[in-house]
Scaffold this motif. Sequence first.
Motif, PDB file in Angstrom:
ATOM      1  N   ALA A   7       0.836  -1.200   0.000  1.00 43.79           N
ATOM      2  CA  ALA A   7       0.000   0.000   0.000  1.00 43.79           C
ATOM      3  C   ALA A   7       0.871   1.250   0.000  1.00 43.79           C
ATOM      4  O   ALA A   7       0.628   2.190  -0.765  1.00 43.79           O
ATOM      5  N   ARG A   8       1.901   1.271   0.837  1.00 43.43           N
ATOM      6  CA  ARG A   8       2.811   2.424   0.882  1.00 43.43           C
ATOM      7  C   ARG A   8       3.509   2.615  -0.464  1.00 43.43           C
ATOM      8  O   ARG A   8       3.701   3.743  -0.919  1.00 43.43           O
ATOM      9  N   GLN A   9       3.904   1.520  -1.085  1.00 42.21           N
ATOM     10  CA  GLN A   9       4.582   1.586  -2.385  1.00 42.21           C
ATOM     11  C   GLN A   9       3.655   2.182  -3.453  1.00 42.21           C
ATOM     12  O   GLN A   9       4.080   3.025  -4.251  1.00 42.21           O
ATOM     13  N   ALA A  67      -1.806  10.807  -5.032  1.00 43.13           N
ATOM     14  CA  ALA A  67      -2.024   9.386  -5.324  1.00 43.13           C
ATOM     15  C   ALA A  67      -3.503   9.099  -5.525  1.00 43.13           C
ATOM     16  O   ALA A  67      -3.888   8.362  -6.439  1.00 43.13           O
ATOM     17  N   SER A  68      -4.342   9.692  -4.700  1.00 40.34           N
ATOM     18  CA  SER A  68      -5.779   9.492  -4.823  1.00 40.34           C
ATOM     19  C   SER A  68      -6.277   9.990  -6.175  1.00 40.34           C
ATOM     20  O   SER A  68      -7.044   9.299  -6.861  1.00 40.34           O
ATOM     21  N   PRO A 100     -15.424  -1.661   4.804  1.00 39.46           N
ATOM     22  CA  PRO A 100     -14.081  -2.230   4.653  1.00 39.46           C
ATOM     23  C   PRO A 100     -13.595  -2.064   3.216  1.00 39.46           C
ATOM     24  O   PRO A 100     -14.381  -1.771   2.310  1.00 39.46           O
ATOM     25  N   PRO A 101     -12.295  -2.254   2.988  1.00 35.06           N
ATOM     26  CA  PRO A 101     -11.771  -2.181   1.622  1.00 35.06           C
ATOM     27  C   PRO A 101     -12.519  -3.159   0.719  1.00 35.06           C
ATOM     28  O   PRO A 101     -12.811  -4.290   1.096  1.00 35.06           O
ATOM     29  N   LEU A 108      -6.985   1.223  -5.428  1.00 32.45           N
ATOM     30  CA  LEU A 108      -7.485   2.248  -4.506  1.00 32.45           C
ATOM     31  C   LEU A 108      -7.527   1.756  -3.069  1.00 32.45           C
ATOM     32  O   LEU A 108      -7.489   2.567  -2.142  1.00 32.45           O
ATOM     33  N   VAL A 109      -7.573   0.441  -2.869  1.00 30.17           N
ATOM     34  CA  VAL A 109      -7.581  -0.074  -1.491  1.00 30.17           C
ATOM     35  C   VAL A 109      -6.285   0.279  -0.767  1.00 30.17           C
ATOM     36  O   VAL A 109      -6.228   0.229   0.461  1.00 30.17           O
ATOM     37  N   ALA A 110      -5.255   0.680  -1.502  1.00 31.96           N
ATOM     38  CA  ALA A 110      -4.012   1.121  -0.862  1.00 31.96           C
ATOM     39  C   ALA A 110      -4.265   2.313   0.056  1.00 31.96           C
ATOM     40  O   ALA A 110      -3.524   2.532   1.015  1.00 31.96           O
TER      41      ALA A 110
END
Length: 138
Positions: A7-9, A67-68, A100-101, A108-110
Amino acid sequence: MLPEALARQIISEHGQHPRGRGEIAGAPHAALDNPGCGDQVTVWARVEGGRLLDVRFTGRGCAISQASASLMTQTLTGKPLAEARDLAARYRAMVLGEAPPDPALGELVALSGVSRLHARRKCALLAWNALEAALAGG
């Protein structure tokens, strides 16, 4: 749910090298800012035949807002408008911690971890709010 490192990546990659940058001549657009942190974004949306043919953005801000916006353009471009609105609602619910994701959101779940960071929710939703305003006519 993605592993935290992945997710961070994804956030880092899209924050540093956003996709979907640019304007769409003649397309409806809306500009919004987040005075709390200084993020600014303008989103253009071209809709034809009930389909979101193209979504682009310009602006500056933190990695989360960029990012979004980048992920939003990749996820929604080419989708039927009804499906794009449904995905936007699912994303909003995830970011606000109301759901929840959802695997339907893809990368986008990141951004699902933003739900725990109340001050960053506005960053993650800024481009989406601008898209909504653009689709409503500015």
